[in-house]
Motif scaffolding. Structure first.
Motif, PDB file in Angstrom:
ATOM      1  N   PHE A 559       1.052  -1.517   0.096  1.00 31.93           N
ATOM      2  CA  PHE A 559       0.075  -0.523   0.060  1.00 31.93           C
ATOM      3  C   PHE A 559       1.191   0.822  -0.279  1.00 31.93           C
ATOM      4  O   PHE A 559       0.219   2.564  -0.316  1.00 31.93           O
ATOM      5  N   GLN A 560       2.256   1.146   0.823  1.00 31.74           N
ATOM      6  CA  GLN A 560       2.854   1.957   1.022  1.00 31.74           C
ATOM      7  C   GLN A 560       3.907   2.797  -0.377  1.00 31.74           C
ATOM      8  O   GLN A 560       3.455   4.218  -0.137  1.00 31.74           O
ATOM      9  N   LEU A 561       3.528   1.487  -1.693  1.00 30.16           N
ATOM     10  CA  LEU A 561       4.289   2.181  -3.329  1.00 30.16           C
ATOM     11  C   LEU A 561       3.341   2.883  -3.566  1.00 30.16           C
ATOM     12  O   LEU A 561       3.330   3.711  -4.663  1.00 30.16           O
ATOM     13  N   PHE A 562       1.872   3.024  -3.646  1.00 26.43           N
ATOM     14  CA  PHE A 562       0.902   3.444  -3.756  1.00 26.43           C
ATOM     15  C   PHE A 562      -0.025   4.876  -3.172  1.00 26.43           C
ATOM     16  O   PHE A 562       0.250   6.024  -3.677  1.00 26.43           O
ATOM     17  N   PHE A 563       0.617   4.755  -1.773  1.00 26.45           N
ATOM     18  CA  PHE A 563       0.715   5.966  -1.318  1.00 26.45           C
ATOM     19  C   PHE A 563       1.506   6.113   0.000  1.00 26.45           C
ATOM     20  O   PHE A 563       0.825   5.385   0.807  1.00 26.45           O
ATOM     21  N   PRO A 564       2.102   6.703  -0.301  1.00 22.86           N
ATOM     22  CA  PRO A 564       2.948   7.208   0.384  1.00 22.86           C
ATOM     23  C   PRO A 564       3.455   7.746   1.833  1.00 22.86           C
ATOM     24  O   PRO A 564       3.743   7.693   2.554  1.00 22.86           O
ATOM     25  N   THR A 565       2.194   8.079   1.943  1.00 22.22           N
ATOM     26  CA  THR A 565       1.980   8.702   3.358  1.00 22.22           C
ATOM     27  C   THR A 565       1.315   7.771   3.900  1.00 22.22           C
ATOM     28  O   THR A 565       1.159   7.995   5.558  1.00 22.22           O
ATOM     29  N   PHE A 566       1.217   6.542   4.027  1.00 26.59           N
ATOM     30  CA  PHE A 566       0.450   5.034   5.623  1.00 26.59           C
ATOM     31  C   PHE A 566       1.662   4.871   6.108  1.00 26.59           C
ATOM     32  O   PHE A 566       1.321   4.611   6.911  1.00 26.59           O
ATOM     33  N   LEU A 567       2.222   4.802   5.367  1.00 26.64           N
ATOM     34  CA  LEU A 567       3.840   4.160   6.697  1.00 26.64           C
ATOM     35  C   LEU A 567       4.088   5.353   7.957  1.00 26.64           C
ATOM     36  O   LEU A 567       5.169   4.875   7.840  1.00 26.64           O
ATOM     37  N   THR A 568       3.391   6.269   7.158  1.00 27.77           N
ATOM     38  CA  THR A 568       4.343   7.530   7.857  1.00 27.77           C
ATOM     39  C   THR A 568       3.796   7.588   9.346  1.00 27.77           C
ATOM     40  O   THR A 568       2.796   7.087   9.935  1.00 27.77           O
ATOM     41  N   TRP A 569       4.922   8.740  10.306  1.00 32.11           N
ATOM     42  CA  TRP A 569       4.638   8.390  11.575  1.00 32.11           C
ATOM     43  C   TRP A 569       3.443   8.355  12.364  1.00 32.11           C
ATOM     44  O   TRP A 569       2.457   7.737  13.084  1.00 32.11           O
ATOM     45  N   ASN A 570       2.557   9.942  11.184  1.00 39.43           N
ATOM     46  CA  ASN A 570       1.395  10.443  11.817  1.00 39.43           C
ATOM     47  C   ASN A 570       0.741   9.245  11.494  1.00 39.43           C
ATOM     48  O   ASN A 570      -0.358   9.249  12.379  1.00 39.43           O
ATOM     49  N   ASN A 571       0.333   8.722  10.231  1.00 42.17           N
ATOM     50  CA  ASN A 571      -0.417   7.920   9.952  1.00 42.17           C
ATOM     51  C   ASN A 571      -0.556   6.300  11.203  1.00 42.17           C
ATOM     52  O   ASN A 571      -1.625   5.983  11.582  1.00 42.17           O
ATOM     53  N   ILE A 572       0.668   6.125  11.671  1.00 38.93           N
ATOM     54  CA  ILE A 572       0.346   4.696  12.140  1.00 38.93           C
ATOM     55  C   ILE A 572       0.028   5.223  13.930  1.00 38.93           C
ATOM     56  O   ILE A 572      -0.292   4.540  14.151  1.00 38.93           O
ATOM     57  N   ALA A 573       0.620   6.466  14.236  1.00 42.78           N
ATOM     58  CA  ALA A 573      -0.028   6.964  15.016  1.00 42.78           C
ATOM     59  C   ALA A 573      -1.164   7.400  15.738  1.00 42.78           C
ATOM     60  O   ALA A 573      -2.361   6.001  16.189  1.00 42.78           O
ATOM     61  N   SER A 574      -2.251   7.529  14.283  1.00 41.86           N
ATOM     62  CA  SER A 574      -3.443   7.604  14.547  1.00 41.86           C
ATOM     63  C   SER A 574      -4.431   6.334  14.152  1.00 41.86           C
ATOM     64  O   SER A 574      -4.985   5.990  14.707  1.00 41.86           O
ATOM     65  N   ILE A 575      -3.770   5.177  13.547  1.00 45.96           N
ATOM     66  CA  ILE A 575      -3.853   3.771  13.411  1.00 45.96           C
ATOM     67  C   ILE A 575      -3.791   3.289  15.061  1.00 45.96           C
ATOM     68  O   ILE A 575      -5.253   2.789  15.637  1.00 45.96           O
ATOM     69  N   LEU A 576      -2.707   3.222  15.657  1.00 48.92           N
ATOM     70  CA  LEU A 576      -2.819   2.804  17.326  1.00 48.92           C
ATOM     71  C   LEU A 576      -4.294   3.432  17.789  1.00 48.92           C
ATOM     72  O   LEU A 576      -4.457   3.169  18.160  1.00 48.92           O
ATOM     73  N   SER A 577      -3.550   5.401  18.101  1.00 49.28           N
ATOM     74  CA  SER A 577      -5.360   5.151  18.707  1.00 49.28           C
ATOM     75  C   SER A 577      -6.508   4.889  18.278  1.00 49.28           C
ATOM     76  O   SER A 577      -7.265   5.107  18.886  1.00 49.28           O
ATOM     77  N   ASN A 578      -6.158   5.265  17.195  1.00 49.34           N
ATOM     78  CA  ASN A 578      -8.068   4.771  17.337  1.00 49.34           C
ATOM     79  C   ASN A 578      -8.599   2.866  17.143  1.00 49.34           C
ATOM     80  O   ASN A 578      -9.975   2.571  17.635  1.00 49.34           O
ATOM     81  N   VAL A 579      -7.096   2.074  17.063  1.00 50.68           N
ATOM     82  CA  VAL A 579      -7.597   0.719  17.732  1.00 50.68           C
ATOM     83  C   VAL A 579      -7.747   0.228  18.636  1.00 50.68           C
ATOM     84  O   VAL A 579      -8.072  -0.523  19.223  1.00 50.68           O
ATOM     85  N   ALA A 580      -7.440   1.568  19.563  1.00 47.87           N
ATOM     86  CA  ALA A 580      -6.558   1.166  21.690  1.00 47.87           C
ATOM     87  C   ALA A 580      -7.898   0.396  22.511  1.00 47.87           C
ATOM     88  O   ALA A 580      -8.322  -0.684  22.914  1.00 47.87           O
ATOM     89  N   VAL A 581      -9.743   1.172  21.256  1.00 45.55           N
ATOM     90  CA  VAL A 581     -10.879   0.620  22.250  1.00 45.55           C
ATOM     91  C   VAL A 581     -11.001  -0.413  21.581  1.00 45.55           C
ATOM     92  O   VAL A 581     -11.368  -1.282  22.968  1.00 45.55           O
ATOM     93  N   VAL A 582     -10.457  -1.150  20.486  1.00 43.37           N
ATOM     94  CA  VAL A 582     -11.105  -2.121  20.358  1.00 43.37           C
ATOM     95  C   VAL A 582      -9.569  -2.824  20.477  1.00 43.37           C
ATOM     96  O   VAL A 582     -10.494  -4.583  21.215  1.00 43.37           O
ATOM     97  N   SER A 583      -8.854  -2.763  21.232  1.00 49.18           N
ATOM     98  CA  SER A 583      -8.098  -3.968  21.272  1.00 49.18           C
ATOM     99  C   SER A 583      -8.466  -3.974  22.752  1.00 49.18           C
ATOM    100  O   SER A 583      -8.368  -5.690  23.280  1.00 49.18           O
ATOM    101  N   ILE A 584      -8.877  -3.163  23.723  1.00 52.28           N
ATOM    102  CA  ILE A 584      -8.709  -2.979  25.386  1.00 52.28           C
ATOM    103  C   ILE A 584     -10.097  -4.195  24.874  1.00 52.28           C
ATOM    104  O   ILE A 584      -9.830  -6.025  26.379  1.00 52.28           O
TER     105      ILE A 584
END
Length: 849
Positions: A559-584
């Motif tokens: 996915f990073q090959l087509f969308f270079p912003t996908f693996l940026t720190w800000n996007n990873i942080a957004s994924i991790l923040s959004n997954v906290a409720v589901v994970s707990i």
């Protein structure tokens, strides 16, 4: 089977049961039964199905409390409130069907409910494995199986594991309940050697079997039960011993005819012709004929491929090559429905799992194959006709039942088998396939079924009989076909010698193994426990986690090959923040599903926790800790309520939590009122705060994941959670308080919901009527995709967290694509189906193995 050299039993009485009475729903199952057991004695317990043997054993093992009577152990009166009490008193039981936890290791199975602990109270796995290996060596069984999942072992080795479990308690009394019903002759000889060894150690043994040759080979004394009463106790040898015929007469209440008369084929033209039937690794080049009125026996050891050939003829598991003809017509069957339409009927080997509808009536079971034929206009059921047909078969087959509306599960094994036969006889088959038709039923019922088979043959039905009992095959068959390792090895006419038939089935091996010739460790080695295979079996438990990690890495890189912003720190942080409720919450859902439960009330509980904690903050100021305690308390209350209803109400958890989901959602909407509720800024503390630069939600997920993961693997209560999901009956018999464990897991998920709700409140900043609506589906998806078996018994916290992360990453990627509403449901749904499908395929493969 050779007769062992008898070892004189001690005259010391170790157990006395006197005047035992037990009543169920007004029916007296036991009527003042008395029995005693001496140290170093094998005391056989005989009786037909329904005679009271199982009830007596359940009273002795603590599963049932007697209505009256007494139990004395070594001169002291005892009473047992549970199977664990009986084990602690020195009474162990090995049941006919191995009650194991297939996903757990041999060591965990043996020590379940009484784990060895280290100084911190954690399970001392190293000490447990060491002790289990000692027990296995003592049974002359491969000690390396100690760390393997029990589900990877053969049935015979599982039986040895249960014996090791019982021996670990150092019992004074050991009960064997139909131990050879699921074993081959060779495996049975292994068991007999173990019983003889236990007898020499002074262990008192109660042995239950319908196989009379085992009784005469092993027992010192025998007690006969009939209709809940003791008919007496006699020595097996000596002047007071009873003959075989007299014992049978006492059990049946009548003299049974051992032989049957058959007239042989009614035509020279075959009804069934099988030519060169083959299936890779199962059976090869099988050819035979069956003529109208002929009984053909298919004999071989377990694993010879007999049942697989039968299922191929019935269309359940089609052959890969070869030809099947019925009355000259070439059949290409791909389903049992096609076979039934052609006049083929199949009585399966596993009566309980494949033959009966346990919770439904005798009438339903007996007429299900002809329901459409009896129906008015072809689609309206005809209860009167169904009842008439059932009554006729109850009369013709001498089915013992209070009435035809009785649940078939309440009948004895022999009567259940008669109902299954009635089901197929009603369909008027031309070819009847009987796979182990008398397994687990008493001698009188067996004789009745044998007579019925002979009668059907005389009426022109072609019959294929599969049995592991050579005497049964010799008695019934006009011709016998032997198989070994998937190949035909011989064909014999009626009157062939037992030695010749058995020799053909074993390809030249001795027909009777002498005591000591076959070691238990040989059976263990047959489970393929080489170092490489053990490594593969251990690695299999982690396959799902490794697959998820690979999908996450490879998918993200692509996915990073087509969308270079996908693996940026800000996007990873957004994924991790959004997954906290589901994970707990997924951490809690893992525990719930592992027990075999489920919770679909999650979204509603999250909403009510958010609402009440928000109201507390609005009313009481900016105290986030009070709000947290309130949210945890509300979640705990909701979870405990769910668990209590499931545990004590014995209602399926999906029904319970579906009900509470709607009740709590209605309460949430009523308390919220017409306006949305916005909490004060302090509500964002838990959601947006950090500790040493680490966001609090991430920190909570990591800490909870590690703590709960260790709890499940290292604490006895954690292992009990897996035990309940793996086999609830085995867990109960192990002394685990299954109801309280069930309440605990639902209360635990409730508290985790309360914690996650406060994070969700800080992230969303508002409480709405549809808050968290559908959240439970995301949680279940993450948990199942992560490898937790939806049927219970298996799952890991790491897998569920990876599943949650995958779901969040897919959500984020689809937002980037701008197609979230359409594709997310499709992708997640497909992953769930694939995950559950893999579990089902693995289960089927294990069953076939």
């Amino acid at each position: 089977m050779s007769t062992p050299t008898a070892v004189p039993a001690s005259t010391d009485t170790v157990l006395v049961m006197e005047g035992i009475t037990k009543t169920f729903s007004g029916v007296r199952a036991l009527k003042g039964v008395s029995i005693d057991l001496r140290a170093g004695e094998v005391h056989a317990l005989l009786g037909q199905n329904g005679a009271g043997k199982s009830t007596l054993i359940k009273v002795l093992s603590g599963a049932h409390a007697p209505d009256s009577g007494s139990i004395t152990m070594e001169g002291k009166t005892v009473s047992f409130g549970s199977p664990a009490d009986a084990l602690r008193a020195g009474i162990g039981t090995v049941y006919q069907d191995p009650l194991v936890y297939p996903e757990l290791s041999v060591t965990e199975n043996i020590f379940m409910g009484r784990e060895l602990r280290d100084r911190f109270g954690n399970i001392d796995m190293r000490a447990q494995v060491k002790r289990v290996r000692e027990l296995l060596r003592d049974l002359e069984t491969d000690p390396n199986i100690a760390t393997l999942p029990v589900g990877t072992l053969s049935v015979a080795v599982r039986q040895l594991v249960l014996i090791a479990k019982v021996l670990s308690w150092e019992p004074k009394v050991l009960i064997f309940d139909e131990p050879t019903a699921i074993l081959t002759q060779r495996e049975a000889d292994i068991l007999f050697g173990i019983i003889r060894k236990l007898r020499t150690r002074g262990v008192g043994i109660i042995y239950i079997s319908h196989r009379m040759e085992e009784i005469f080979a092993l027992a010192d004394r025998v007690t006969v039960l009939k209709d809940g009463e003791s008919k007496g106790t006699w020595p097996i040898q000596g002047p007071e011993a009873l003959s075989y015929d007299r014992l049978i007469e006492l059990m049946a209440g009548q003299v049974l005819q051992e032989g049957i008369e058959t007239q042989g084929p009614l035509s020279d033209k075959p009804l069934l012709s099988v030519r060169h039937l083959s299936h890779a690794k199962t059976y090869q080049d099988i050819s035979f004929d069956i003529r109208p009125g002929e009984i053909v026996g298919l004999f071989g050891l377990v694993g010879a491929g007999r049942s697989e050939v039968a299922r191929a003829i019935f269309g359940e598991e089609p052959a890969q090559s070869g030809e099947i003809q019925l009355d000259g017509e070439v059949l290409r069957l791909r389903s049992p429905q096609q076979a039934v339409r052609k006049g083929i009927a199949y009585l399966p080997e596993d009566r309980k799992e494949q033959g009966i509808f346990g919770n439904l009536s005798i009438t339903y079971n007996a007429t299900i194959t002809i329901a459409k034929r009896l129906a008015k206009l072809g689609f309206i059921t005809n209860p009167r006709q169904e009842e008439q047909v059932t009554q006729q078969y109850v009369k013709d087959l001498a089915i013992k039942t209070p009435d035809t509306q009785t649940k078939i599960a309440n009948l004895s094994g022999g009567n259940q088998q008669k109902v299954v036969l009635a089901k197929w006889l009603a369909a008027k088959p031309r070819l009847l396939i009987l796979d182990e038709p008398t397994a687990g039923i008493d001698i009188a019922a067996k004789q009745e079924i044998h007579n019925l088979i002979a009668r059907l043959a005389s009426e022109g039905v072609a019959i294929l009989v599969i049995s592991s009992e050579l005497p049964e095959i010799l008695k019934l068959s006009d011709r016998i076909i032997t198989m070994r390792e998937g190949r035909q090895t011989g064909e014999f006419q009626r009157g062939a010698s037992p030695e010749a038939v058995l020799s053909a089935a074993m390809q030249g091996k001795a027909s009777i193994e002498q005591p000591g010739e076959q070691k238990p460790e040989q059976a263990a080695k047959e489970t393929n426990t080489t170092p490489i295979s053990r490594l593969m079996q251990h690695a299999a438990a982690y396959n799902r986690e490794l697959i998820l990690i690979a999908i996450l890495i490879i998918g993200s890189l692509i996915f990073q090959l087509f969308f270079p912003t996908f693996l940026t720190w800000n996007n990873i942080a957004s994924i991790l923040s959004n997954v906290a409720v589901v994970s707990i919450i997924a951490i809690g859902m893992t525990m719930v599903i592992v027990t075999g439960g489920i919770d679909v009330s999650i979204g509603s509980v999250v909403a009510i926790c958010m609402l009440i904690s928000a109201k507390v903050m609005v009313a009481g100021g900016d105290n986030i800790f009070i709000a947290l305690l309130v949210s945890l308390g509300v979640g705990l209350l909701a979870g405990a309520l769910n668990g209590t209803i499931v545990a004590f109400g014995r209602i399926h958890p999906i029904i319970v939590t579906l009900g509470t989901m709607n009740i709590i959602r209605a309460l949430h909407i009523d308390l919220l009122g017409p306006k949305w509720l916005t909490p004060p800024p302090v509500a964002r503390t838990l959601a947006l705060g950090n500790v040493f630069g680490i966001p609090i939600p991430w920190l909570l997920v990591i800490v909870l994941g590690v703590v709960v993961g260790l709890f499940l693997s290292r604490r006895p209560l954690g292992r009990a959670i897996y035990a309940i999901g793996g086999n609830p009956e085995a867990a109960r018999l192990a002394g685990i308080r299954t109801r309280w464990v069930t309440i605990f897991v639902y209360a635990a998920i409730g508290m985790l919901i309360g914690l996650a709700a406060l994070i969700q409140l800080g992230q969303s900043g508002t409480v709405q009527p549809n808050t968290a609506n559908g959240l439970e589906l995301q949680i279940i998806a993450a948990t199942v995709i992560g490898g937790t078996n939806i049927l219970g018994g298996r799952g890991s916290i790491l897998g569920s967290l990876l599943g949650a992360l995958l779901v969040a990453a897919i959500h984020n990627a689809l937002i980037t694509l701008g197609t979230i509403s359409l594709l997310e449901g499709l992708v997640i749904g497909a992953l769930i189906i694939v995950a559950v499908g893999i579990d089902m395929l693995q289960k089927r493969k294990a069953i076939k193995a």
